[in-house]
Motif scaffolding. Sequence first.
Motif, short mmCIF file in Angstrom:
data_model
loop_
_atom_site.label_atom_id
_atom_site.label_comp_id
_atom_site.label_asym_id
_atom_site.label_seq_id
_atom_site.Cartn_x
_atom_site.Cartn_y
_atom_site.Cartn_z
N ARG A 129 0.94 -1.23 -0.03
CA ARG A 129 -0.06 -0.05 -0.12
C ARG A 129 0.81 1.04 -0.01
O ARG A 129 0.45 2.30 -0.43
CB ARG A 129 -1.02 0.19 1.27
CG ARG A 129 -1.96 -1.08 1.15
CD ARG A 129 -2.94 -0.95 0.09
NE ARG A 129 -3.91 0.14 0.44
CZ ARG A 129 -4.35 1.01 -0.30
NH1 ARG A 129 -4.38 0.85 -1.54
NH2 ARG A 129 -5.36 1.99 0.10
N GLN A 140 2.48 1.33 -3.71
CA GLN A 140 1.35 1.53 -4.78
C GLN A 140 0.27 1.92 -4.17
O GLN A 140 -0.78 1.16 -4.18
CB GLN A 140 1.35 0.53 -5.62
CG GLN A 140 2.71 -0.19 -6.49
CD GLN A 140 2.87 0.89 -7.51
OE1 GLN A 140 1.97 1.61 -8.21
NE2 GLN A 140 4.16 0.71 -8.06
N PRO A 141 -0.10 3.00 -3.63
CA PRO A 141 -1.17 3.56 -3.05
C PRO A 141 -2.39 3.21 -3.84
O PRO A 141 -3.52 3.19 -3.15
CB PRO A 141 -1.15 4.80 -2.52
CG PRO A 141 0.58 5.16 -2.83
CD PRO A 141 0.97 4.26 -3.74
N GLN A 142 -2.39 3.50 -5.30
CA GLN A 142 -3.50 3.26 -6.11
C GLN A 142 -3.78 1.65 -6.21
O GLN A 142 -4.73 1.48 -6.61
CB GLN A 142 -3.24 4.05 -7.41
CG GLN A 142 -2.51 3.22 -8.40
CD GLN A 142 -0.77 3.04 -8.24
OE1 GLN A 142 -0.32 3.49 -6.89
NE2 GLN A 142 -0.17 2.39 -9.09
N VAL A 143 -3.01 0.90 -5.71
CA VAL A 143 -3.43 -0.56 -6.02
C VAL A 143 -4.23 -1.27 -4.68
O VAL A 143 -3.65 -1.20 -3.80
CB VAL A 143 -2.12 -1.34 -6.08
CG1 VAL A 143 -2.32 -2.95 -6.33
CG2 VAL A 143 -1.45 -1.00 -7.62
N ASP A 144 -5.44 -1.50 -4.90
CA ASP A 144 -6.30 -2.25 -4.10
C ASP A 144 -5.61 -3.82 -3.61
O ASP A 144 -5.02 -4.18 -4.60
CB ASP A 144 -7.81 -2.34 -4.40
CG ASP A 144 -8.21 -1.13 -4.29
OD1 ASP A 144 -7.65 -0.03 -3.69
OD2 ASP A 144 -9.23 -0.76 -5.10
N ASP A 166 -8.41 0.03 6.35
CA ASP A 166 -7.93 0.70 4.97
C ASP A 166 -9.14 0.23 3.92
O ASP A 166 -9.16 -1.03 3.68
CB ASP A 166 -6.64 0.10 4.70
CG ASP A 166 -6.22 0.77 3.37
OD1 ASP A 166 -6.86 1.39 2.51
OD2 ASP A 166 -4.94 0.35 3.02
N GLY A 218 -8.94 0.20 0.98
CA GLY A 218 -8.27 -0.28 -0.21
C GLY A 218 -7.89 -1.78 0.00
O GLY A 218 -7.14 -2.26 -0.96
N TYR A 225 -12.43 -4.81 -11.96
CA TYR A 225 -11.19 -4.17 -12.08
C TYR A 225 -10.47 -4.70 -13.53
O TYR A 225 -10.92 -5.63 -14.33
CB TYR A 225 -10.28 -4.93 -11.19
CG TYR A 225 -10.34 -4.61 -9.75
CD1 TYR A 225 -9.70 -3.44 -9.24
CD2 TYR A 225 -11.19 -4.93 -8.72
CE1 TYR A 225 -9.92 -2.84 -8.01
CE2 TYR A 225 -11.54 -4.40 -7.57
CZ TYR A 225 -10.53 -3.40 -7.28
OH TYR A 225 -10.94 -2.83 -5.89
#
Length: 243
Positions: free
Chosen positions: A20, A23-27, A50, A52, A80
Amino acid sequence: MVIPTYNEADNLEWIVGRLRSAQPQVDVLVVDDGSPDGTGEIADRLAAEDPGVKVLHRTEKAGLGAAYLAGFRLALDAGYDVIGEMDADGSHQPEQLGRLLDALGSADLVIGSRYVPGGSVVNWPRRRLVLSRGGNLYVRLLLGIHVRDATAGFRVFRRTALETIDLDQVRSTGYVFQTDLAYRAVSHGLRVAEVPIEFIERVRGDSKMSPDVAKESLRLITVWGLQQRRAQMRDAFGRRSSV
Protein backbone atom coordinates in the motif's frame (compact mmCIF):
# COMPACT_ATOMS: atom_id res chain seq x y z
CA MET A 1 -3.40 -7.51 -6.15
CA VAL A 2 -4.60 -10.90 -4.99
CA ILE A 3 -2.58 -12.27 -2.06
CA PRO A 4 -3.41 -15.84 -1.00
CA THR A 5 -2.61 -16.76 2.60
CA TYR A 6 -2.36 -19.79 4.79
CA ASN A 7 -0.64 -19.29 8.16
CA GLU A 8 1.02 -15.99 7.24
CA ALA A 9 0.31 -14.16 10.51
CA ASP A 10 3.97 -13.16 10.78
CA ASN A 11 4.06 -11.62 7.31
CA LEU A 12 0.66 -10.32 6.25
CA GLU A 13 0.56 -6.89 7.90
CA TRP A 14 4.18 -6.29 6.88
CA ILE A 15 3.67 -7.14 3.20
CA VAL A 16 0.31 -5.37 2.85
CA GLY A 17 1.80 -2.25 4.44
CA ARG A 18 4.70 -2.30 1.98
CA LEU A 19 2.38 -2.81 -0.97
CA ARG A 20 0.00 0.00 0.00
CA SER A 21 2.99 2.30 0.57
CA ALA A 22 4.73 1.42 -2.69
CA GLN A 23 1.54 1.53 -4.83
CA PRO A 24 -1.21 3.44 -2.97
CA GLN A 25 -3.51 3.26 -6.02
CA VAL A 26 -3.42 -0.55 -6.01
CA ASP A 27 -6.13 -2.30 -3.99
CA VAL A 28 -5.42 -5.54 -2.14
CA LEU A 29 -7.52 -8.68 -1.88
CA VAL A 30 -6.37 -11.17 0.76
CA VAL A 31 -7.69 -14.68 0.13
CA ASP A 32 -7.30 -16.66 3.33
CA ASP A 33 -7.84 -20.43 3.34
CA GLY A 34 -9.00 -20.74 6.93
CA SER A 35 -5.58 -20.17 8.52
CA PRO A 36 -5.56 -21.50 12.10
CA ASP A 37 -2.82 -19.05 13.15
CA GLY A 38 -5.03 -15.94 13.05
CA THR A 39 -4.06 -14.68 9.60
CA GLY A 40 -7.72 -14.18 8.71
CA GLU A 41 -8.31 -12.01 11.76
CA ILE A 42 -5.29 -9.87 10.91
CA ALA A 43 -6.62 -9.47 7.37
CA ASP A 44 -10.01 -8.37 8.71
CA ARG A 45 -8.34 -5.76 10.91
CA LEU A 46 -6.32 -4.41 7.98
CA ALA A 47 -9.49 -4.20 5.89
CA ALA A 48 -11.30 -2.34 8.66
CA GLU A 49 -8.47 0.19 8.82
CA ASP A 50 -7.95 0.64 5.06
CA PRO A 51 -10.72 0.77 2.43
CA GLY A 52 -8.15 -0.35 -0.17
CA VAL A 53 -7.91 -3.77 1.49
CA LYS A 54 -10.54 -6.49 1.12
CA VAL A 55 -10.68 -10.06 2.46
CA LEU A 56 -12.12 -13.26 1.05
CA HIS A 57 -12.41 -16.04 3.63
CA ARG A 58 -12.42 -19.62 2.41
CA THR A 59 -13.26 -22.50 4.71
CA GLU A 60 -10.72 -25.02 3.46
CA LYS A 61 -7.12 -25.22 2.30
CA ALA A 62 -7.81 -26.23 -1.29
CA GLY A 63 -4.54 -25.20 -2.91
CA LEU A 64 -2.82 -22.10 -4.22
CA GLY A 65 -4.49 -22.22 -7.61
CA ALA A 66 -7.95 -22.56 -6.12
CA ALA A 67 -7.32 -19.50 -3.93
CA TYR A 68 -6.15 -17.47 -6.91
CA LEU A 69 -9.13 -18.53 -9.03
CA ALA A 70 -11.51 -17.41 -6.28
CA GLY A 71 -9.68 -14.09 -5.96
CA PHE A 72 -9.56 -13.50 -9.71
CA ARG A 73 -13.28 -14.16 -10.08
CA LEU A 74 -14.09 -11.75 -7.27
CA ALA A 75 -11.87 -9.05 -8.82
CA LEU A 76 -13.44 -9.58 -12.25
CA ASP A 77 -16.93 -9.33 -10.76
CA ALA A 78 -15.88 -6.09 -9.04
CA GLY A 79 -14.93 -4.60 -12.42
CA TYR A 80 -11.14 -4.33 -12.13
CA ASP A 81 -9.30 -3.91 -15.44
CA VAL A 82 -5.89 -5.00 -14.09
CA ILE A 83 -5.58 -7.94 -11.71
CA GLY A 84 -2.33 -9.15 -10.18
CA GLU A 85 -0.98 -11.81 -7.90
CA MET A 86 1.86 -12.06 -5.41
CA ASP A 87 2.99 -14.07 -2.40
CA ALA A 88 2.47 -12.92 1.18
CA ASP A 89 5.90 -13.99 2.44
CA GLY A 90 7.99 -11.12 1.07
CA SER A 91 9.65 -13.10 -1.72
CA HIS A 92 7.91 -10.75 -4.16
CA GLN A 93 8.90 -7.19 -3.38
CA PRO A 94 6.01 -4.70 -3.66
CA GLU A 95 8.53 -1.99 -4.47
CA GLN A 96 9.15 -3.75 -7.81
CA LEU A 97 5.49 -3.97 -8.80
CA GLY A 98 5.84 -0.77 -10.81
CA ARG A 99 8.05 -2.62 -13.30
CA LEU A 100 5.24 -5.07 -14.04
CA LEU A 101 2.58 -2.38 -14.31
CA ASP A 102 4.73 -0.31 -16.70
CA ALA A 103 5.25 -3.33 -18.98
CA LEU A 104 1.50 -4.01 -19.12
CA GLY A 105 1.19 -1.17 -21.63
CA SER A 106 2.36 -3.53 -24.38
CA ALA A 107 1.34 -6.91 -22.95
CA ASP A 108 -1.66 -8.90 -21.77
CA LEU A 109 0.25 -10.74 -19.04
CA VAL A 110 3.43 -9.56 -17.35
CA ILE A 111 5.52 -11.93 -15.27
CA GLY A 112 8.09 -10.83 -12.71
CA SER A 113 10.88 -13.15 -13.79
CA ARG A 114 13.87 -14.51 -11.93
CA TYR A 115 15.44 -15.93 -15.08
CA VAL A 116 15.61 -13.12 -17.61
CA PRO A 117 18.66 -10.81 -17.74
CA GLY A 118 18.63 -8.65 -14.62
CA GLY A 119 16.56 -11.12 -12.60
CA SER A 120 17.99 -12.87 -9.55
CA VAL A 121 17.28 -15.15 -6.60
CA VAL A 122 18.49 -14.37 -3.09
CA ASN A 123 19.11 -16.91 -0.30
CA TRP A 124 18.14 -20.08 -2.13
CA PRO A 125 20.34 -23.16 -1.71
CA ARG A 126 22.00 -24.21 -4.96
CA ARG A 127 19.94 -27.41 -5.14
CA ARG A 128 16.64 -25.54 -5.10
CA LEU A 129 17.87 -23.05 -7.70
CA VAL A 130 18.98 -25.87 -9.99
CA LEU A 131 15.61 -27.60 -9.58
CA SER A 132 13.73 -24.39 -10.36
CA ARG A 133 15.80 -23.55 -13.42
CA GLY A 134 15.62 -27.16 -14.59
CA GLY A 135 11.87 -27.24 -14.10
CA ASN A 136 11.42 -24.11 -16.18
CA LEU A 137 13.65 -25.52 -18.92
CA TYR A 138 11.52 -28.67 -18.90
CA VAL A 139 8.38 -26.55 -19.26
CA ARG A 140 9.81 -24.66 -22.24
CA LEU A 141 10.94 -27.80 -24.02
CA LEU A 142 7.88 -29.93 -23.35
CA LEU A 143 5.17 -27.30 -23.78
CA GLY A 144 6.95 -25.31 -26.47
CA ILE A 145 6.49 -21.89 -24.85
CA HIS A 146 9.02 -19.05 -24.73
CA VAL A 147 8.40 -18.04 -21.10
CA ARG A 148 11.61 -18.36 -19.09
CA ASP A 149 9.95 -18.28 -15.65
CA ALA A 150 6.63 -20.03 -16.14
CA THR A 151 6.49 -21.03 -12.46
CA ALA A 152 6.76 -17.45 -11.19
CA GLY A 153 3.95 -16.12 -9.01
CA PHE A 154 4.48 -12.35 -9.29
CA ARG A 155 2.20 -11.31 -12.18
CA VAL A 156 -0.28 -8.81 -13.52
CA PHE A 157 -3.02 -9.59 -16.05
CA ARG A 158 -5.24 -7.44 -18.15
CA ARG A 159 -8.87 -8.21 -17.47
CA THR A 160 -9.26 -9.29 -21.08
CA ALA A 161 -6.45 -11.83 -20.65
CA LEU A 162 -8.23 -13.62 -17.81
CA GLU A 163 -11.47 -13.54 -19.77
CA THR A 164 -9.73 -15.02 -22.82
CA ILE A 165 -8.09 -17.76 -20.76
CA ASP A 166 -11.56 -18.62 -19.36
CA LEU A 167 -10.98 -19.39 -15.70
CA ASP A 168 -13.89 -21.82 -15.65
CA GLN A 169 -11.80 -24.17 -17.80
CA VAL A 170 -8.80 -24.11 -15.41
CA ARG A 171 -8.63 -27.28 -13.32
CA SER A 172 -5.19 -27.00 -11.68
CA THR A 173 -5.35 -26.05 -8.02
CA GLY A 174 -1.78 -26.40 -6.73
CA TYR A 175 1.48 -24.64 -7.56
CA VAL A 176 1.31 -25.88 -11.17
CA PHE A 177 -1.45 -23.29 -11.58
CA GLN A 178 1.21 -20.71 -12.49
CA THR A 179 2.53 -22.82 -15.36
CA ASP A 180 -1.01 -23.66 -16.43
CA LEU A 181 -2.03 -20.01 -16.84
CA ALA A 182 1.20 -19.08 -18.64
CA TYR A 183 0.69 -21.99 -21.03
CA ARG A 184 -2.94 -21.05 -21.63
CA ALA A 185 -1.99 -17.42 -22.26
CA VAL A 186 0.58 -18.38 -24.90
CA SER A 187 -1.77 -20.93 -26.47
CA HIS A 188 -4.44 -18.24 -26.88
CA GLY A 189 -2.00 -15.93 -28.62
CA LEU A 190 -1.83 -13.41 -25.78
CA ARG A 191 1.15 -11.10 -25.42
CA VAL A 192 3.29 -12.34 -22.51
CA ALA A 193 6.15 -10.19 -21.25
CA GLU A 194 8.74 -10.87 -18.55
CA VAL A 195 10.48 -8.21 -16.50
CA PRO A 196 13.41 -8.89 -14.16
CA ILE A 197 12.82 -9.02 -10.42
CA GLU A 198 14.89 -9.87 -7.39
CA PHE A 199 13.24 -12.84 -5.69
CA ILE A 200 14.04 -13.15 -1.98
CA GLU A 201 13.51 -16.36 -0.04
CA ARG A 202 11.16 -15.90 2.89
CA VAL A 203 12.74 -15.10 6.25
CA ARG A 204 9.64 -15.70 8.40
CA GLY A 205 7.21 -18.59 8.43
CA ASP A 206 7.35 -21.92 6.63
CA SER A 207 7.39 -22.54 2.88
CA LYS A 208 4.32 -24.32 1.49
CA MET A 209 6.38 -26.02 -1.23
CA SER A 210 7.14 -29.70 -0.67
CA PRO A 211 8.65 -32.58 -2.69
CA ASP A 212 5.15 -34.01 -3.21
CA VAL A 213 3.91 -30.68 -4.60
CA ALA A 214 6.87 -30.50 -6.98
CA LYS A 215 6.31 -34.10 -8.16
CA GLU A 216 2.63 -33.45 -8.82
CA SER A 217 3.50 -30.32 -10.83
CA LEU A 218 6.02 -32.29 -12.89
CA ARG A 219 3.47 -35.04 -13.55
CA LEU A 220 0.82 -32.64 -14.79
CA ILE A 221 3.25 -30.74 -17.03
CA THR A 222 4.35 -34.05 -18.56
CA VAL A 223 0.72 -35.02 -19.21
CA TRP A 224 0.03 -31.65 -20.90
CA GLY A 225 3.15 -31.96 -23.01
CA LEU A 226 2.27 -35.47 -24.18
CA GLN A 227 -1.28 -34.39 -24.97
CA GLN A 228 0.07 -31.54 -27.05
CA ARG A 229 2.43 -33.86 -28.95
CA ARG A 230 -0.42 -36.29 -29.67
CA ALA A 231 -2.60 -33.46 -30.93
CA GLN A 232 0.21 -32.26 -33.19
CA MET A 233 0.67 -35.78 -34.60
CA ARG A 234 -3.05 -36.14 -35.26
CA ASP A 235 -3.07 -32.82 -37.09
CA ALA A 236 -0.03 -33.83 -39.15
CA PHE A 237 -1.55 -37.19 -40.13
CA GLY A 238 -4.85 -35.49 -40.87
CA ARG A 239 -3.19 -33.09 -43.29
CA ARG A 240 -1.36 -35.97 -45.02
CA SER A 241 -4.59 -37.94 -45.39
CA SER A 242 -6.39 -34.98 -46.93
CA VAL A 243 -3.57 -34.66 -49.47
